[in-house]
Design a protein around this motif. Structure first.
Motif, PDB file in Angstrom:
ATOM      1  N   UNK A 179     -43.610 -13.983  10.057  1.00 27.25           N
ATOM      2  CA  UNK A 179     -44.321 -12.752  10.546  1.00 27.25           C
ATOM      3  C   UNK A 179     -43.368 -11.419  10.040  1.00 27.25           C
ATOM      4  N   UNK A 180     -42.331 -11.529  10.216  1.00 28.50           N
ATOM      5  CA  UNK A 180     -41.284 -10.292   9.849  1.00 28.50           C
ATOM      6  C   UNK A 180     -41.233  -9.977   8.225  1.00 28.50           C
ATOM      7  N   UNK A 181     -41.772 -10.942   7.482  1.00 32.25           N
ATOM      8  CA  UNK A 181     -41.810 -10.820   6.185  1.00 32.25           C
ATOM      9  C   UNK A 181     -43.149 -10.766   5.594  1.00 32.25           C
ATOM     10  N   UNK A 182     -44.140 -10.383   6.434  1.00 34.88           N
ATOM     11  CA  UNK A 182     -45.685 -10.639   6.111  1.00 34.88           C
ATOM     12  C   UNK A 182     -46.107  -9.152   5.924  1.00 34.88           C
ATOM     13  N   UNK A 183     -47.363  -8.975   5.224  1.00 33.61           N
ATOM     14  CA  UNK A 183     -48.007  -7.628   5.005  1.00 33.61           C
ATOM     15  C   UNK A 183     -48.373  -7.209   6.632  1.00 33.61           C
ATOM     16  N   UNK A 184     -48.788  -8.111   7.043  1.00 32.02           N
ATOM     17  CA  UNK A 184     -49.129  -7.738   8.660  1.00 32.02           C
ATOM     18  C   UNK A 184     -48.155  -6.853   9.315  1.00 32.02           C
ATOM     19  N   UNK A 185     -47.001  -7.470   9.218  1.00 32.72           N
ATOM     20  CA  UNK A 185     -45.742  -6.916   9.923  1.00 32.72           C
ATOM     21  C   UNK A 185     -45.481  -5.492   9.583  1.00 32.72           C
ATOM     22  N   UNK A 186     -45.643  -5.419   7.931  1.00 33.36           N
ATOM     23  CA  UNK A 186     -45.478  -3.936   7.499  1.00 33.36           C
ATOM     24  C   UNK A 186     -46.610  -2.835   8.201  1.00 33.36           C
ATOM     25  N   UNK A 187     -47.830  -3.559   8.240  1.00 33.95           N
ATOM     26  CA  UNK A 187     -48.661  -2.536   8.657  1.00 33.95           C
ATOM     27  C   UNK A 187     -48.690  -2.135  10.122  1.00 33.95           C
TER      28      UNK A 187
END
Length: 228
Positions: A179-187
């Protein structure tokens, strides 16, 4: 020595504890009331086996060069905490005595760097009337975890074998890392930075930051059990 990553939740709790080393605000505890004929040594033995095999309770948190990780305790380091036994049957007010004991017991510190993350005690109040209390640092357990462990202790007391939950624990760490390296985390990060931009800066480890007050949370549940 194995080294595992930490979750973001664990990092936040660790930072809060390091910021206020003497604080007990991250101490958590739950006691259950047992209205049943109980073999006290058998119960403490069952609880000890379950807690010994609970991965979250048997790790140490180590910071090196600014990087925080958790290391699972080896078998030699995992001391089977048999727990305390307190007989209050001769007290005039055993319930009051038990609650006074638990208040002090609850407030004792834990040591994250050494992996000292939990304790437990069985208190006899009268014939067929007990409290069993489990205390832990919040970096290891939350309210839902307490109920899961209590169920496992009951099952172990009833003869069910106890197995390690390391695979499940590692799956949680892997999910959090992804999760910490996902697009969702960035968003999510962008959203909260924008939403909270007018709020004061988050707490840091800088000298001069004022520690927050302690907050104690206790949960009590009554169980009338029938063991096989």
């Amino acid at each position: 020595m194995k080294t595992w990553p930490i979750t973001q939740a664990q990092q936040g709790i660790w930072l809060g504890q390091v910021k206020s080393p003497e604080s007990t605000r991250y101490n958590t505890a739950e006691f259950i009331e047992l209205n049943v004929a109980l073999d006290s040594q058998k119960w403490l033995g069952a609880a000890s086996r379950v807690l010994h095999r609970c991965t979250a309770l048997n790790v140490q948190f180590v910071e090196m060069s600014g990087v925080l990780s958790q290391n699972p305790l080896c078998e030699a380091q995992r001391v089977k905490v048999l727990g305390e036994y307190l007989d209050l049957t001769n007290e005039v007010e055993p319930l009051d005595s038990a609650k006074r004991f638990l208040t002090n017991w609850y407030a004792q510190p834990y040591n994250l760097s050494e992996g000292h993350l939990y304790r437990h005690v069985l208190i006899k109040l009268a014939t067929n009337h007990y409290y069993w209390a489990l205390g832990a640092h919040h970096i290891a357990l939350d309210g839902f975890s307490f109920s899961l462990l209590t169920n496992r202790v009951v099952a172990a007391y009833d003869g069910e074998s106890v197995t390690s939950d390391e695979a499940q624990y590692l799956a949680i760490l892997e999910e959090d890392t992804k999760y910490q390296h996902s697009t969702a985390y960035a968003q999510d990060k962008a959203y909260w930075l924008e939403t909270l931009r007018d709020f004061p800066s988050a707490a840091t480890l800088r000298a001069g930051d004022e520690p927050s007050g302690d907050e104690k949370i206790k949960v009590a549940t009554t169980l009338s059990l029938k063991f096989n």
